[in-house]
Scaffold this active site. Sequence first.
Site, mmCIF file in Angstrom:
data_model
loop_
_atom_site.group_PDB
_atom_site.id
_atom_site.type_symbol
_atom_site.label_atom_id
_atom_site.label_comp_id
_atom_site.label_asym_id
_atom_site.label_seq_id
_atom_site.Cartn_x
_atom_site.Cartn_y
_atom_site.Cartn_z
ATOM 1 N NE ARG A 181 -9.140 -7.131 3.132
ATOM 2 C CZ ARG A 181 -8.221 -6.172 3.221
ATOM 3 N NH1 ARG A 181 -7.680 -5.668 2.128
ATOM 4 N NH2 ARG A 181 -7.833 -5.712 4.391
ATOM 5 C CB VAL A 182 -13.069 -4.017 -0.633
ATOM 6 C CG1 VAL A 182 -12.702 -2.542 -0.634
ATOM 7 C CG2 VAL A 182 -13.378 -4.485 -2.056
ATOM 8 N N GLY A 239 -6.642 -3.238 7.154
ATOM 9 C CA GLY A 239 -7.713 -2.362 6.701
ATOM 10 C C GLY A 239 -9.017 -2.518 7.459
ATOM 11 C CG ASP A 269 -7.519 0.719 4.973
ATOM 12 O OD1 ASP A 269 -7.090 -0.339 4.477
ATOM 13 O OD2 ASP A 269 -6.762 1.627 5.356
ATOM 14 C CB THR A 282 -0.860 0.039 1.284
ATOM 15 O OG1 THR A 282 -1.691 -1.114 1.292
ATOM 16 C CG2 THR A 282 -1.741 1.279 1.348
ATOM 17 C CB THR A 308 -0.489 1.813 5.645
ATOM 18 O OG1 THR A 308 -0.057 0.597 5.025
ATOM 19 C CG2 THR A 308 0.458 2.159 6.774
ATOM 20 N N GLY A 309 -1.925 -0.656 6.844
ATOM 21 C CA GLY A 309 -2.015 -1.728 7.826
ATOM 22 C C GLY A 309 -3.320 -2.484 7.668
#
Length: 342
Positions: A230-231, A256, A233, A202, A253-254
Amino acid sequence: MIHRRKFLQLGSLGLSSFSFPSFISSKSTAARRPIVISTWDAGIDANKAAWQVLRNGGRALDAVEQGVMVTESSQNCCVGLGANPDRDGFVTLDSCIMDENGNCGGVAFLERIKHPVSVARRVMEKTPHVLLVGAGAQQFAVEQGFPLEPQKLSPDAERSYKEWLKKSEYKPVINIENNANKKNQAAFAPAKLDNGEWNHDTIGMVAMDANGNLSGTCTTSGAGFKMRGRVGDSPIIGAGLFVDNEVGAATATGQGEDVIRICGSHLVVELMRQGLSPENACKKAVERIIKIKGSKAKDIQVGFIAINKQGEYGGYCIQKGFNFAVCYADDKNFLVDGKYVL
Ligand code: SD4
């Protein structure tokens, strides 16, 4: 094969790259503009492209788009089509963008398009909508003239996927979202692996231009080996990115799912509106995730970065190992180690 990056070679600008302790960030940035900041080490190269736009008086929106396009194209960083696939073997990309007027656009679950950030911008500029997903997003991209890339994993991703299939276990590793077959997959691993590869999928970038206008973007291949469909953040306005031209801009980031749970980037901006510095706003948002997750917080990483209208910047994360890149002059493009709570 992923090419190894010579991190200290910063190209035509001759920019320097080294880690600043993060306390410097909160003290030395008053009324600074233009400025661009972005997540993780790959942000150094992305900032360079963004800076070229900003230093020539360009708009923050153009700067952030051009900045993260570098990362989306890079073979060194698995943000784009070279990244790890979902568990069915397909690379799916998420991205969003937001400008100084509250205009925004995003794409999610997008396949075979090299620059999701640019498709997100077209969604913002050419449609009455904010978010297009999956086949519809791809159809729109093709209609807009974006080439459909081959449905093929990069050699590294293919290796990682084969390795992952042996156990088929979905277990995100702190600070290493990428590549299932890395030997040094351990908590608190460095952002850059021993072998020189980047391990993040990301990039979030926020910028303020010479006119004092803010914009931002967040773009990702999402979590490797995620469920199909899957989506995270990153394409969600308010979660992976938020910009309010009166206050500031933030990106995340990280993991989501945990950013979405607290509308993370929106929360950071609202905390800055209440008077918190970018760093303290990011810290409060991180603390809220930790409070919700309880003892499970130690198993995840989330990092936020933010800038405000004064050109102050900051970042905070749950665990050690997160860093971000800050650029505000030809000779100032450097990494800051994110402070962490746990
Ligand atoms: C996601 N937030 O899809 C992204 C992953 C990420 O570095 O930030 N990776 O959940």
